[in-house]
Design a protein around this motif. Structure first.
Motif, PDB file in Angstrom:
ATOM      1  N   THR A  77       0.829  -1.203   0.000  1.00 19.67           N
ATOM      2  CA  THR A  77       0.000   0.000   0.000  1.00 19.67           C
ATOM      3  C   THR A  77       0.865   1.255   0.000  1.00 19.67           C
ATOM      4  OG1 THR A  77      -1.826  -1.113   1.107  1.00 19.67           O
ATOM      5  CG2 THR A  77      -1.743   1.277   1.314  1.00 19.67           C
ATOM      6  N   ALA A  78       1.972   1.223   0.763  1.00 24.74           N
ATOM      7  CA  ALA A  78       2.884   2.365   0.789  1.00 24.74           C
ATOM      8  C   ALA A  78       3.478   2.610  -0.594  1.00 24.74           C
ATOM      9  CB  ALA A  78       3.999   2.123   1.801  1.00 24.74           C
ATOM     10  N   GLY A  79       3.811   1.525  -1.295  1.00 26.00           N
ATOM     11  CA  GLY A  79       4.320   1.660  -2.657  1.00 26.00           C
ATOM     12  C   GLY A  79       3.300   2.293  -3.585  1.00 26.00           C
ATOM     13  N   LEU A  80       2.045   1.872  -3.451  1.00 30.43           N
ATOM     14  CA  LEU A  80       0.965   2.439  -4.276  1.00 30.43           C
ATOM     15  C   LEU A  80       0.732   3.913  -3.959  1.00 30.43           C
ATOM     16  CD1 LEU A  80      -1.699  -0.430  -4.261  1.00 30.43           C
ATOM     17  CD2 LEU A  80      -0.437   0.408  -6.241  1.00 30.43           C
ATOM     18  N   GLY A 126       6.412   4.073   9.620  1.00 32.73           N
ATOM     19  CA  GLY A 126       7.245   5.001   8.864  1.00 32.73           C
ATOM     20  C   GLY A 126       8.161   4.291   7.889  1.00 32.73           C
ATOM     21  N   ALA A 127       8.787   3.200   8.336  1.00 31.34           N
ATOM     22  CA  ALA A 127       9.737   2.471   7.484  1.00 31.34           C
ATOM     23  C   ALA A 127       9.066   1.895   6.249  1.00 31.34           C
ATOM     24  CB  ALA A 127      10.384   1.349   8.294  1.00 31.34           C
ATOM     25  N   ALA A 128       7.790   1.505   6.386  1.00 28.45           N
ATOM     26  CA  ALA A 128       7.064   0.929   5.252  1.00 28.45           C
ATOM     27  C   ALA A 128       6.955   1.910   4.090  1.00 28.45           C
ATOM     28  CB  ALA A 128       5.665   0.488   5.697  1.00 28.45           C
ATOM     29  N   PHE A 129       6.953   3.204   4.403  1.00 29.88           N
ATOM     30  CA  PHE A 129       6.859   4.209   3.339  1.00 29.88           C
ATOM     31  C   PHE A 129       8.241   4.594   2.798  1.00 29.88           C
ATOM     32  CE2 PHE A 129       2.736   4.486   5.253  1.00 29.88           C
ATOM     33  CZ  PHE A 129       1.894   4.809   4.196  1.00 29.88           C
ATOM     34  N   VAL A 130       9.294   4.278   3.566  1.00 37.35           N
ATOM     35  CA  VAL A 130      10.654   4.621   3.129  1.00 37.35           C
ATOM     36  C   VAL A 130      11.205   3.586   2.153  1.00 37.35           C
ATOM     37  CG1 VAL A 130      13.045   4.943   3.888  1.00 37.35           C
ATOM     38  CG2 VAL A 130      11.168   5.916   5.232  1.00 37.35           C
ATOM     39  N   MET A 131      11.135   2.305   2.526  1.00 33.57           N
ATOM     40  CA  MET A 131      11.824   1.248   1.777  1.00 33.57           C
ATOM     41  C   MET A 131      11.411   1.156   0.302  1.00 33.57           C
ATOM     42  SD  MET A 131      14.087  -1.232   1.935  1.00 33.57           S
ATOM     43  CE  MET A 131      14.342  -2.262   3.370  1.00 33.57           C
ATOM     44  N   PRO A 132      10.116   1.008  -0.028  1.00 33.14           N
ATOM     45  CA  PRO A 132       9.774   0.876  -1.450  1.00 33.14           C
ATOM     46  C   PRO A 132      10.058   2.141  -2.250  1.00 33.14           C
ATOM     47  CG  PRO A 132       7.778   1.029  -0.121  1.00 33.14           C
ATOM     48  CD  PRO A 132       8.926   0.902   0.827  1.00 33.14           C
ATOM     49  N   SER A 140      -4.242  -4.928  -3.612  1.00 29.16           N
ATOM     50  CA  SER A 140      -2.978  -4.467  -3.040  1.00 29.16           C
ATOM     51  C   SER A 140      -1.861  -5.457  -3.386  1.00 29.16           C
ATOM     52  CB  SER A 140      -3.086  -4.301  -1.524  1.00 29.16           C
ATOM     53  OG  SER A 140      -3.439  -5.505  -0.910  1.00 29.16           O
ATOM     54  N   LEU A 141      -2.230  -6.710  -3.630  1.00 27.46           N
ATOM     55  CA  LEU A 141      -1.279  -7.710  -4.112  1.00 27.46           C
ATOM     56  C   LEU A 141      -1.820  -8.256  -5.431  1.00 27.46           C
ATOM     57  CD1 LEU A 141       1.183  -9.608  -3.704  1.00 27.46           C
ATOM     58  CD2 LEU A 141      -0.357 -11.172  -2.531  1.00 27.46           C
ATOM     59  N   ALA A 146       7.491   0.426 -10.559  1.00 25.53           N
ATOM     60  CA  ALA A 146       8.679   0.162  -9.734  1.00 25.53           C
ATOM     61  C   ALA A 146       8.339   0.115  -8.242  1.00 25.53           C
ATOM     62  CB  ALA A 146       9.745   1.221  -9.990  1.00 25.53           C
ATOM     63  N   GLY A 147       7.452   1.020  -7.809  1.00 26.41           N
ATOM     64  CA  GLY A 147       7.060   1.037  -6.394  1.00 26.41           C
ATOM     65  C   GLY A 147       6.399  -0.263  -5.986  1.00 26.41           C
ATOM     66  N   SER A 148       5.527  -0.782  -6.855  1.00 27.39           N
ATOM     67  CA  SER A 148       4.836  -2.036  -6.569  1.00 27.39           C
ATOM     68  C   SER A 148       5.808  -3.200  -6.517  1.00 27.39           C
ATOM     69  CB  SER A 148       3.776  -2.305  -7.657  1.00 27.39           C
ATOM     70  OG  SER A 148       2.856  -1.243  -7.714  1.00 27.39           O
ATOM     71  N   ALA A 149       6.748  -3.251  -7.481  1.00 27.83           N
ATOM     72  CA  ALA A 149       7.712  -4.348  -7.520  1.00 27.83           C
ATOM     73  C   ALA A 149       8.603  -4.326  -6.284  1.00 27.83           C
ATOM     74  CB  ALA A 149       8.560  -4.259  -8.788  1.00 27.83           C
TER      75      ALA A 149
END
Length: 515
Positions: free
Chosen positions: A65-68, A112-118, A255-256, A390-393
């Motif tokens: 979701t963060a990637g999306l 917070g980290a979930a939005f940083v990594m992707p 989402s997946l 790219a964000g989703s992958a």
């Protein structure tokens, strides 16, 4: 091609550093946090597993979701917001007054980290052209190795001079520096056709994973997986996750996106990542207790002993693409997984007096194996989808890594707990009946009780060491089996090295198969 792309990569790696650094620092601090107050929080082994898994489960559940959201509202905004939340969570975790508070604040950090990594990998894919992407991803993966290297040493230094909360507070200045550099350097980007956010899918995935992991950890805590509470919770988790998959297959904005998994190559790469982190996270969890509790080394010495693991990643991750160019994804990744399996099997032979150089060689080989898995699988996954996805992958890749790691800690941690309790139970008769159950939870609990009781319980120390070593051997062999399963999956489904003239054609087919 962005003219400041290499400087941008440096900023992205700094952001990534704190997300990975936090877990590698925590690994060294586990024993200190399990020590009774005022030195630590007196956390039990199951509470320690939750302190780690609260982070990994929230992280994994929200990554996609963060990637999306990053694809939709802009990756730079998402990076900045994620870093702010992570920094606040770190400051609160440092001041935790109980294991329960630590678990809650670790979950906030994960948000917070979930939005940083992707977003870091998505920005990377956007500023680098396709021919430079493997090199950039290799350096990015090397940054993970750097964080793994710095984490235990930094944690050890902090614990030698400050209280246990300092291992979280160290994140705050790094967050501030990252925010300043990001505002200045990183360009914004977004998907021109972003997907819709899927709140039902997010809730189902998080609830299903939490139930499943809770059941597994509870089974280890009780040393009884036939307990009705354990069975009901595990089956409920599996049922909710099955419902999640069915819902995602029928949703027009999942989402997946399960259609990605129609590609055997994509699926095999994902499986390899999940299985290797399942094995490695579980082993890392018990290796800290082996080094600190059984061998008697300090947190700083423990951090230094794990340096070869990170050094090997830093050396080999940026160069792994050269091995792929020569031998292909299948041979490189299969070889990496077999090497990981061999190092895990070596843990099954470690005793209290195993020479340090043997342990160091095993850690180095483990890092080398990991580097030759992560780089090729990351490239396969990121290039299997169009650039705007790219964000989703990235999110999908990291979701499988975190879920694999969380399940590894839960399953292998429970194997460790069960085997330890079984081995120590008949030796606890020297203790008063009221504290036997608590003393059998982990080696730290046994040693803590023995210290309080004094000379009467001296014999317990040797028994605790023997029971833990047996439990570690059993757990390491389980991890070995998991790594070998990963090697078989990769050997069957990842592509070999195609002839040069067909390479472009096969890449195009891979993209088409995954759309």
């Amino acid at each position: 091609m962005h003219r400041r792309r290499w400087a941008i990569l440096g900023v992205l790696m700094l952001s990534l550093l704190i997300v990975v650094l936090d877990n590698s620092i925590l690994n060294v601090a586990i024993k200190t946090i399990s020590t009774p107050a005022p030195t630590g929080l007196g956390a039990t082994q199951s509470e320690l597993e939750w302190a780690i898994n609260a982070y990994t489960l929230v992280f994994a559940g929200l990554l996609f979701t963060a990637g999306l959201i990053g694809d939709r509202v802009g990756r730079k905004r998402v990076l900045l917001g994620g870093l702010v939340v992570f920094g606040i969570g770190s400051a609160l975790a440092a001041e935790s007054g109980s294991p329960g508070q630590l678990i809650a604040y670790r979950a906030l950090m994960a948000l917070g980290a979930a939005f940083v990594m992707p977003a870091t990998l998505a920005v990377l894919m956007n500023v680098f052209e396709r021919d430079e992407q493997p090199k950039a991803i290799g350096i990015w993966a090397g940054g993970v190795g750097l964080a793994i290297a710095i984490g235990p040493i930094t944690g050890g230094l902090l614990l030698d001079h400050f209280w246990w909360g300092s291992v979280f507070l160290i994140n705050v200045p790094i967050v501030i520096v990252s925010l300043a550099l990001m505002v200045w350097l990183v360009p914004d980007s977004r998907d021109p056709n972003p997907g819709r956010v899927d709140p039902v899918g997010v809730v189902l995935s998080v609830v299903g994973l939490v139930l499943l992991v809770y059941g597994i950890i509870k089974g280890g805590q009780l040393a009884d997986f036939t307990d009705p509470t354990v069975l009901v919770t595990i089956f409920a988790g599996v049922a909710v996750l099955a419902g999640f998959v069915i819902f995602e297959m029928r949703s027009d904005h999942p989402s997946l996106d399960v259609t990605y998994f129609k590609s055997k190559v994509f699926s095999a790469a994902m499986a390899a990542i999940a299985l290797v982190f399942f094995a490695l996270m579980g082993v890392t969890f018990f290796s800290v207790f082996y080094i600190q509790s059984v061998r008697g080394y300090s947190p700083l010495q423990s951090g230094l002993l794990m340096l070869p693991l990170a050094a090997a990643q830093m050396i080999f991750a940026p160069r792994a693409r050269l091995v792929v160019d020569r031998f292909g994804n299948k041979a490189t990744t299969t070889g990496g997984l077999i090497l990981i399996a061999a190092t895990l099997a070596a843990f099954a032979g470690f005793e209290k007096d195993t020479p340090l150089w043997v342990i160091e060689v095993v850690f180095f080989l483990m890092g080398a194996g990991m580097a030759h898995i992560m780089t090729p699988t990351s490239v396969v996954i990121m290039q299997a989808l169009p650039r705007e996805k790219a964000g989703s992958a990235s999110a999908l890749s990291n979701t499988f890594r975190q879920v694999g790691g969380a399940l590894g800690i839960a399953v292998l941690g429970s194997v460790l707990s069960t085997a330890y309790r079984t081995g120590i139970e008949d030796k606890l008769t020297v203790l008063p009946a009221g504290i036997r159950d608590t003393a059998g939870e982990s080696i730290e609990a046994t040693l803590g009780v023995a210290e309080k009781i004094g000379p009467r319980a001296d014999s317990l120390v040797g028994s605790a060491d023997s029971a833990f070593l047996h439990a570690m051997h059993v757990t390491a062999l389980c991890g070995t089996g998991v790594a070998l399963i990963g090697a078989v999956v990769v050997a069957l489904f990842l592509p070999g090295r195609p002839p040069t003239r067909q390479q472009g054609k096969e890449e195009q087919e891979l993209v088409t198969a995954s759309e």
